[in-house]
Design a protein around this motif. Structure first.
Motif, short mmCIF file in Angstrom:
data_model
loop_
_atom_site.label_atom_id
_atom_site.label_comp_id
_atom_site.label_asym_id
_atom_site.label_seq_id
_atom_site.Cartn_x
_atom_site.Cartn_y
_atom_site.Cartn_z
N THR A 1 9.42 8.55 -5.47
CA THR A 1 7.78 8.63 -4.92
C THR A 1 7.33 7.37 -4.14
N SER A 2 6.40 7.51 -3.35
CA SER A 2 6.00 6.50 -2.77
C SER A 2 5.59 5.31 -3.70
N LYS A 3 4.92 5.83 -4.71
CA LYS A 3 4.36 4.46 -5.67
C LYS A 3 5.60 3.90 -6.38
N ILE A 4 6.79 4.66 -6.79
CA ILE A 4 7.72 4.14 -7.47
C ILE A 4 8.46 3.16 -6.41
N ALA A 5 8.41 3.49 -5.04
CA ALA A 5 9.08 2.48 -3.85
C ALA A 5 8.32 1.43 -3.81
N ALA A 6 6.73 1.63 -3.70
CA ALA A 6 5.94 0.40 -3.45
C ALA A 6 6.05 -0.66 -4.83
N GLN A 7 6.30 -0.03 -5.93
CA GLN A 7 6.48 -0.97 -7.26
C GLN A 7 7.68 -1.75 -7.15
N PHE A 8 8.76 -0.98 -6.69
CA PHE A 8 10.03 -1.87 -6.58
C PHE A 8 9.67 -3.06 -5.57
N MET A 9 9.16 -2.73 -4.33
CA MET A 9 8.93 -3.48 -3.32
C MET A 9 8.19 -5.06 -3.73
N GLN A 10 7.03 -4.38 -4.70
CA GLN A 10 6.00 -5.45 -5.19
C GLN A 10 6.87 -6.31 -6.33
N ASN A 11 7.70 -5.76 -7.03
CA ASN A 11 8.53 -6.41 -8.22
C ASN A 11 9.38 -7.42 -7.50
N TYR A 12 9.95 -7.20 -6.34
CA TYR A 12 10.84 -8.22 -5.80
C TYR A 12 10.55 -8.86 -4.45
N LEU B 1 0.82 -0.90 -0.04
CA LEU B 1 0.07 -0.01 0.07
C LEU B 1 0.83 1.35 -0.03
N TYR B 2 0.44 2.29 -0.59
CA TYR B 2 1.28 3.67 -0.86
C TYR B 2 0.27 4.42 -0.91
N CYS B 3 0.64 5.68 -0.58
CA CYS B 3 -0.05 7.02 -0.39
C CYS B 3 0.80 8.09 -1.30
N ASN B 4 0.17 8.80 -2.21
CA ASN B 4 0.45 9.88 -2.91
C ASN B 4 0.68 10.97 -2.03
#
Length: 235
Positions: free
Chosen positions: A224-235, A211-214
């Motif tokens: 950004t929070s979204k980019i950080a969240a996407q990295f964690m989701q990918n790995y 989960l992330y917040c803009n």
């Protein structure tokens, strides 16, 4: 004393030091040939204090007592001797602090600063729940314990790498309030990551949820929070 209570009030013996609350700087007059290397540091931020220790007994030089500050960074500085007789300065923090120590020869200046002024990247890791709040449970496990185990393993990886400074909201089975967790991150961190687990009655449930917040200040080429969240989701 017998059937009465005797309270003796003594004048502070503090000497050869001053504290600048505007710039958050503790200045020690160097009258005993000490240097910046004579000072050892212990960051006890989970207990709300930062301890500076001089190897040796300097009570006759600096005295003992309390410096009141209340400047938003430092609440107070207690000058005392530890159990080994070494002189120490116990800084009661209003927020997580880092230090910059400048040796001027005749004086030593200890500046208390936001960690962002010392470290290039700062992350606050949070183990969700804790203490009287167990979170969810399943398969003989409790969420608060799993969260803490993951946090400690993750912090160890960061510490071994050394490129990113990491603070944690708890390192044992305690319960910091959600407000205090957010305050710690807002004051000190570039990125805040809170670790949680889900439980489901359907055993087919699996996978990772991030989960992330803009935020309004996430602009340009910054992480950004979204980019950080996407990295964690990918790995």
């Amino acid at each position: 004393s017998g059937n009465s209570l005797v309270v003796t009030v003594n004048k502070s013996t503090l000497d050869h030091m001053s504290y600048d609350s505007q710039n958050h700087v503790l200045t020690l007059k160097n009258v005993d040939g000490i240097s910046a290397n004579s000072i050892s540091e212990s960051d006890q931020y989970l207990s709300g204090q930062y301890v500076l220790t001089l190897n040796g007994n300097y009570r006759s030089t600096y005295g003992y007592g309390t410096i009141a500050a209340g400047d938003g960074y430092v609440q107070s500085i207690v000058v005392e001797n530890d159990s080994n007789g070494n002189t120490r300065f116990v800084v009661k923090e209003s927020q997580i602090l880092a230090t910059k120590i400048k040796d001027n020869g005749s004086t030593i200046e200890i500046s208390f600063v936001n960690p962002k002024e010392v470290y290039d990247k700062v992350v606050v890791l949070d183990a969700g729940h804790g203490g009287s709040d167990p979170g969810t449970s399943g398969n003989g496990m409790t969420e608060k314990d799993v969260n803490l185990d993951i946090l400690l393993r993750t912090k160890a990886l960061f510490d071994a790498d050394g490129r990113i400074k990491v603070y944690v909201t708890r390192d044992s089975d305690t319960y910091p309030t959600n407000i205090s967790r957010a305050q710690m991150a807002n004051q000190s961190a570039d990125l805040f990551v809170s670790i949680h687990q889900n439980a489901a009655e359907n055993p087919a449930g699996n996978g990772i949820e991030v989960l992330y917040c803009n935020h309004a200040n996430e602009t340009g080429n910054k992480l950004t929070s979204k980019i950080a969240a996407q990295f964690m989701q990918n790995y």
